[in-house]
Scaffold this motif. Structure first.
Motif, PDB file in Angstrom:
ATOM      1  N   VAL A 264      11.042   3.395   1.908  1.00 28.99           N
ATOM      2  CA  VAL A 264      11.926   4.257   1.102  1.00 28.99           C
ATOM      3  C   VAL A 264      12.811   5.420   1.838  1.00 28.99           C
ATOM      4  CG1 VAL A 264      11.784   6.196  -0.825  1.00 28.99           C
ATOM      5  CG2 VAL A 264      10.734   3.946  -1.189  1.00 28.99           C
ATOM      6  N   ASP A 265      13.934   5.373   1.991  1.00 32.77           N
ATOM      7  CA  ASP A 265      14.712   6.163   2.712  1.00 32.77           C
ATOM      8  C   ASP A 265      14.892   7.642   1.932  1.00 32.77           C
ATOM      9  OD1 ASP A 265      16.667   6.558   5.237  1.00 32.77           O
ATOM     10  OD2 ASP A 265      17.259   7.659   3.571  1.00 32.77           O
ATOM     11  N   LEU A 266      14.464   8.907   2.551  1.00 36.23           N
ATOM     12  CA  LEU A 266      14.406   9.953   1.958  1.00 36.23           C
ATOM     13  C   LEU A 266      15.813  10.558   1.722  1.00 36.23           C
ATOM     14  CD1 LEU A 266      11.334  11.930   3.510  1.00 36.23           C
ATOM     15  CD2 LEU A 266      11.638  10.923   1.429  1.00 36.23           C
ATOM     16  N   ALA A 267      16.827   9.893   1.969  1.00 32.85           N
ATOM     17  CA  ALA A 267      18.225   9.994   1.674  1.00 32.85           C
ATOM     18  C   ALA A 267      18.701   9.208   0.819  1.00 32.85           C
ATOM     19  CB  ALA A 267      19.215  10.347   2.993  1.00 32.85           C
ATOM     20  N   ALA A 268      17.859   8.272   0.380  1.00 38.63           N
ATOM     21  CA  ALA A 268      18.314   7.333  -0.857  1.00 38.63           C
ATOM     22  C   ALA A 268      19.331   6.195  -0.067  1.00 38.63           C
ATOM     23  CB  ALA A 268      18.816   7.958  -1.836  1.00 38.63           C
ATOM     24  N   ARG A 269      19.346   6.244   1.261  1.00 36.79           N
ATOM     25  CA  ARG A 269      19.894   4.905   2.001  1.00 36.79           C
ATOM     26  C   ARG A 269      19.455   3.713   1.863  1.00 36.79           C
ATOM     27  NH1 ARG A 269      20.920   9.291   6.468  1.00 36.79           N
ATOM     28  NH2 ARG A 269      18.493   9.180   6.521  1.00 36.79           N
ATOM     29  N   GLU A 270      19.944   2.614   1.686  1.00 36.80           N
ATOM     30  CA  GLU A 270      19.533   1.164   1.538  1.00 36.80           C
ATOM     31  C   GLU A 270      19.644   0.297   2.725  1.00 36.80           C
ATOM     32  OE1 GLU A 270      20.829  -0.026  -2.251  1.00 36.80           O
ATOM     33  OE2 GLU A 270      19.443   1.105  -3.490  1.00 36.80           O
ATOM     34  N   GLY A 271      20.228   0.799   3.822  1.00 35.12           N
ATOM     35  CA  GLY A 271      20.361  -0.042   4.878  1.00 35.12           C
ATOM     36  C   GLY A 271      20.913   0.852   6.041  1.00 35.12           C
TER      37      GLY A 271
ATOM     38  N   ARG B  85      20.584  13.343  -9.557  1.00 36.45           N
ATOM     39  CA  ARG B  85      21.454  11.976  -9.864  1.00 36.45           C
ATOM     40  C   ARG B  85      21.297  11.021  -9.172  1.00 36.45           C
ATOM     41  NH1 ARG B  85      27.340  15.249 -10.174  1.00 36.45           N
ATOM     42  NH2 ARG B  85      27.017  16.740 -11.779  1.00 36.45           N
ATOM     43  N   LYS B  86      20.699  10.924  -7.862  1.00 33.09           N
ATOM     44  CA  LYS B  86      20.720   9.665  -6.772  1.00 33.09           C
ATOM     45  C   LYS B  86      18.965   9.409  -6.656  1.00 33.09           C
ATOM     46  CE  LYS B  86      22.760   7.657  -3.109  1.00 33.09           C
ATOM     47  NZ  LYS B  86      23.712   7.714  -1.906  1.00 33.09           N
ATOM     48  N   ALA B  87      18.320  10.312  -6.331  1.00 25.19           N
ATOM     49  CA  ALA B  87      16.939  10.005  -5.787  1.00 25.19           C
ATOM     50  C   ALA B  87      16.113   9.845  -7.148  1.00 25.19           C
ATOM     51  CB  ALA B  87      16.459  10.987  -4.640  1.00 25.19           C
ATOM     52  N   LEU B  88      16.078  10.712  -7.779  1.00 19.66           N
ATOM     53  CA  LEU B  88      15.191  10.660  -9.149  1.00 19.66           C
ATOM     54  C   LEU B  88      15.086   9.178  -9.582  1.00 19.66           C
ATOM     55  CD1 LEU B  88      12.991  12.004 -10.649  1.00 19.66           C
ATOM     56  CD2 LEU B  88      14.800  13.083 -12.091  1.00 19.66           C
ATOM     57  N   PRO B  89      16.467   8.804 -10.196  1.00 20.73           N
ATOM     58  CA  PRO B  89      16.358   7.614 -10.974  1.00 20.73           C
ATOM     59  C   PRO B  89      16.009   6.395 -10.088  1.00 20.73           C
ATOM     60  CG  PRO B  89      18.465   8.884 -11.304  1.00 20.73           C
ATOM     61  CD  PRO B  89      17.704   9.323 -10.258  1.00 20.73           C
TER      62      PRO B  89
ATOM     63  N   ASP C  12     -10.261  -7.684  13.948  1.00 20.82           N
ATOM     64  CA  ASP C  12     -10.369  -8.046  12.395  1.00 20.82           C
ATOM     65  C   ASP C  12      -9.552  -6.752  11.639  1.00 20.82           C
ATOM     66  OD1 ASP C  12     -13.829  -8.923  12.673  1.00 20.82           O
ATOM     67  OD2 ASP C  12     -12.096 -10.369  12.725  1.00 20.82           O
ATOM     68  N   PRO C  13      -8.255  -6.715  11.955  1.00 18.96           N
ATOM     69  CA  PRO C  13      -7.576  -5.650  11.299  1.00 18.96           C
ATOM     70  C   PRO C  13      -7.187  -6.071   9.919  1.00 18.96           C
ATOM     71  CG  PRO C  13      -6.162  -7.088  12.547  1.00 18.96           C
ATOM     72  CD  PRO C  13      -7.397  -7.415  13.138  1.00 18.96           C
ATOM     73  N   SER C  14      -7.416  -7.409   9.411  1.00 18.39           N
ATOM     74  CA  SER C  14      -7.166  -7.825   8.023  1.00 18.39           C
ATOM     75  C   SER C  14      -8.107  -7.030   7.051  1.00 18.39           C
ATOM     76  CB  SER C  14      -7.044  -9.272   7.908  1.00 18.39           C
ATOM     77  OG  SER C  14      -8.632  -9.690   8.305  1.00 18.39           O
ATOM     78  N   VAL C  15      -9.259  -6.577   7.562  1.00 17.61           N
ATOM     79  CA  VAL C  15      -9.989  -5.865   6.607  1.00 17.61           C
ATOM     80  C   VAL C  15      -9.540  -4.872   5.736  1.00 17.61           C
ATOM     81  CG1 VAL C  15     -11.933  -6.203   8.005  1.00 17.61           C
ATOM     82  CG2 VAL C  15     -11.074  -4.164   8.310  1.00 17.61           C
ATOM     83  N   VAL C  16      -8.279  -4.254   6.183  1.00 20.61           N
ATOM     84  CA  VAL C  16      -7.619  -3.249   5.480  1.00 20.61           C
ATOM     85  C   VAL C  16      -6.574  -3.859   4.442  1.00 20.61           C
ATOM     86  CG1 VAL C  16      -7.650  -1.597   7.349  1.00 20.61           C
ATOM     87  CG2 VAL C  16      -5.549  -2.858   7.034  1.00 20.61           C
ATOM     88  N   GLY C  17      -6.388  -4.909   4.517  1.00 20.81           N
ATOM     89  CA  GLY C  17      -5.328  -5.689   3.511  1.00 20.81           C
ATOM     90  C   GLY C  17      -6.045  -5.959   2.303  1.00 20.81           C
ATOM     91  N   ASP C  18      -5.943  -5.182   1.017  1.00 27.19           N
ATOM     92  CA  ASP C  18      -6.343  -5.517  -0.090  1.00 27.19           C
ATOM     93  C   ASP C  18      -5.332  -5.922  -1.240  1.00 27.19           C
ATOM     94  OD1 ASP C  18      -4.827  -3.293  -0.543  1.00 27.19           O
ATOM     95  OD2 ASP C  18      -6.400  -2.013  -1.462  1.00 27.19           O
ATOM     96  N   GLY C  19      -4.160  -6.445  -0.405  1.00 20.43           N
ATOM     97  CA  GLY C  19      -3.197  -7.075  -1.249  1.00 20.43           C
ATOM     98  C   GLY C  19      -2.175  -6.073  -1.566  1.00 20.43           C
ATOM     99  N   SER C  20      -2.511  -4.821  -1.867  1.00 19.83           N
ATOM    100  CA  SER C  20      -1.387  -3.643  -2.254  1.00 19.83           C
ATOM    101  C   SER C  20      -0.154  -3.815  -1.383  1.00 19.83           C
ATOM    102  CB  SER C  20      -2.309  -2.277  -2.101  1.00 19.83           C
ATOM    103  OG  SER C  20      -3.281  -2.273  -2.890  1.00 19.83           O
ATOM    104  N   ARG C  21       0.934  -3.346  -2.323  1.00 21.68           N
ATOM    105  CA  ARG C  21       2.059  -3.179  -1.607  1.00 21.68           C
ATOM    106  C   ARG C  21       2.097  -1.703  -0.718  1.00 21.68           C
ATOM    107  NH1 ARG C  21       7.552  -1.959  -4.949  1.00 21.68           N
ATOM    108  NH2 ARG C  21       6.287  -0.279  -5.765  1.00 21.68           N
ATOM    109  N   ILE C  22       2.722  -1.755   0.438  1.00 21.96           N
ATOM    110  CA  ILE C  22       2.974  -0.786   1.579  1.00 21.96           C
ATOM    111  C   ILE C  22       3.995  -0.220   1.446  1.00 21.96           C
ATOM    112  CG2 ILE C  22       2.365   0.279   3.646  1.00 21.96           C
ATOM    113  CD1 ILE C  22       0.202  -1.730   4.155  1.00 21.96           C
ATOM    114  N   VAL C  23       4.256   1.172   1.230  1.00 25.33           N
ATOM    115  CA  VAL C  23       5.699   1.765   0.933  1.00 25.33           C
ATOM    116  C   VAL C  23       5.528   2.964   2.020  1.00 25.33           C
ATOM    117  CG1 VAL C  23       7.230   3.124  -0.345  1.00 25.33           C
ATOM    118  CG2 VAL C  23       5.709   1.302  -1.651  1.00 25.33           C
ATOM    119  N   ILE C  24       6.633   2.654   2.904  1.00 25.23           N
ATOM    120  CA  ILE C  24       6.872   3.597   4.078  1.00 25.23           C
ATOM    121  C   ILE C  24       7.840   4.581   3.754  1.00 25.23           C
ATOM    122  CG2 ILE C  24       7.519   4.023   6.393  1.00 25.23           C
ATOM    123  CD1 ILE C  24       6.384   0.961   6.934  1.00 25.23           C
ATOM    124  N   CYS C  25       7.749   5.882   3.572  1.00 25.57           N
ATOM    125  CA  CYS C  25       8.660   6.855   3.240  1.00 25.57           C
ATOM    126  C   CYS C  25       9.042   7.894   4.362  1.00 25.57           C
ATOM    127  CB  CYS C  25       8.129   7.770   2.235  1.00 25.57           C
ATOM    128  SG  CYS C  25       7.802   6.854   0.683  1.00 25.57           S
TER     129      CYS C  25
END
Length: 414
Positions: free
Chosen positions: A57-64, A102-106, A11-24
């Motif tokens: 979220v890539d810590l060097a602000a890469r997107e792919g 200039r890049k990451a913060l915005p 029953d791993p779905s017990v952790v699913g509260d519908g929130s978005r999970i962001v992997i940094c």
């Protein structure tokens, strides 16, 4: 019951509260071991939290994959190695400040929202090489904290190289989190030594890369034979605090190519994708050509983690330094020999039950490595061990997510 292959978690779905999970992390780094970590984590999260959406979220602000965060990195590394340490710190600090402002913060400020579950990890992120990760992780946790996201660290490696300023930045980041799991006991020990007053639950968690077989089950093997996983010895020496031993490794790789080709194996030279490793691979191929060495193939640079897994999973033997090449090989029951260079590689090989196949750093004579390889080829990887570690890696991730979800956003303490 829903589970990743081999898991005993019910029953791993017990952790699913519908929130978005962001992997940094450094998901899209050219060194694809980091991508393996992130993709394996996302793969498991889709099972243990099926109602949640997942983003990176890539810590060097890469997107792919395939994006370059630092142009001319090879040349820059050469110059930086020759510079005094205080000059390196000043140059990197200035460059990081400009990048973050200039890049990451915005980009990151517009990304996080209230209720997010932010998982920082895995990989060797609690490391202070000229303040790179301390500054990035402090910023990303500050921005997520400002909007009320819930945060924790999962399966992170910890170095003993924290500067005074880096320690303050990491302390600020951790104070905003509700949970931290390091990827081994040594990392946990270092964390507690560096921040003895840290007041959040702490644990250890297996590297998500052990889930590679399940994550990449649809990836077809692209080669076979012996895989020589080449790394730039100058960079390894720098991180390990040793003098350059490039000439020794030049001789080692050429000797291994000759020996395995003469033994009738298909020999493949490849990297995990990092620019400096690819440059060294080109140097080796040129050196082999000049010395009249034949009987090997240079594998085209892998761009995605799936490309790297395709190279490794069909091999008869893997030899190399890179940790996640070793983990991917282990997950697919491919025998391997690790060329030691830091304690994280040694500790993970021991965890796999393959500590006897680690060649000590700085002693890369061909006869020794070939003997290790002979023993590895004569045996086999313990499939039950790899399945057990995959199951534990998923269960550890479930524990981390539950710990983060059960917490309320932490009031500002820094």
């Amino acid at each position: 019951m829903v589970m990743v292959a081999g898991s005993t978690t019910e029953d791993p779905s017990v952790v699913g509260d519908g929130s978005r999970i962001v992997i940094c992390g450094v998901t899209y780094a050219p060194n694809l071991g980091d991508g393996v970590i992130a993709e394996c984590m996302a793969h498991a999260l889709k099972v243990i939290s099926p109602s949640s959406s997942i983003m990176h979220v890539d810590l060097a602000a890469r997107e792919g994959y395939g994006q370059v965060s630092v142009k001319g990195k090879r040349g820059l590394l050469f110059v930086m190695r020759a510079a005094p340490s205080f000059v390196r710190r000043l140059v990197v600090d200035a460059g990081l400040s400009v990048f973050l402002a200039r890049k990451a913060l915005p980009k990151w400020r517009a990304l996080f929202r209230s209720g997010d579950i932010v998982i920082i990890g895995g990989g060797h992120l609690l490391s202070d090489y000229n303040l790179n990760f301390p500054k990035k992780i402090e910023l990303v946790t500050r921005l997520a904290h400002e909007v009320g996201a819930r945060m924790g660290f999962h399966a992170v490696g910890v170095s003993a190289n924290w500067s005074r300023r880096g320690t303050k930045l990491f302390a600020a980041a951790l104070a905003r989190c509700s949970f931290v799991a390091t990827r081994d006991a040594k990392s946990l020990e270092r964390l507690e030594q560096s921040l003895p007053g840290i007041d959040i639950p702490k644990s250890t968690a297996l590297d998500p890369g052990y889930l590679a077989k399940s994550c990449y089950s649809s990836v077809e093997a692209s080669t076979s034979g012996v895989g020589l996983n080449v790394s730039d010895p100058d960079e390894l020496a720098q991180y390990a605090g040793n003098a350059s031993i490039r000439d020794k490794y030049d001789a080692l790789w050429i000797a291994l190519v000759k020996a395995y080709a003469d033994a009738g194996y298909k020999v493949n030279l490849f990297t995990n994708g990092a620019e400096e490793d690819e440059s060294y691979l080109a140097h080796l191929a040129d050196l082999a050509s000049k010395e009249g060495v034949s009987g090997f193939s240079v594998i085209t640079r892998s761009i995605t983690p799936s490309d790297l897994v395709a190279v490794i999973k069909g091999l008869d033997l893997l030899v190399g330094h890179r940790l996640h090449a070793q983990i991917v090989a282990f997950a697919h029951d491919v025998p391997s020999v690790a060329l030691g260079w830091d304690d994280k590689l040694e500790s993970q090989m021991a965890l796999m039950g393959r500590g006897e196949f680690v060649v000590p750093f700085g002693k890369p004579d061909a006869d020794t490595v070939l003997e290790y390889g002979r023993k590895a080829l004569a045996g086999q990887v313990d499939g039950s061990k790899s399945r057990a570690l995959a199951s534990q890696a998923q269960d550890d991730l479930l524990t981390s997510v539950r710990s983060i979800i059960s917490s309320s956003p932490i009031a500002a303490r820094v």
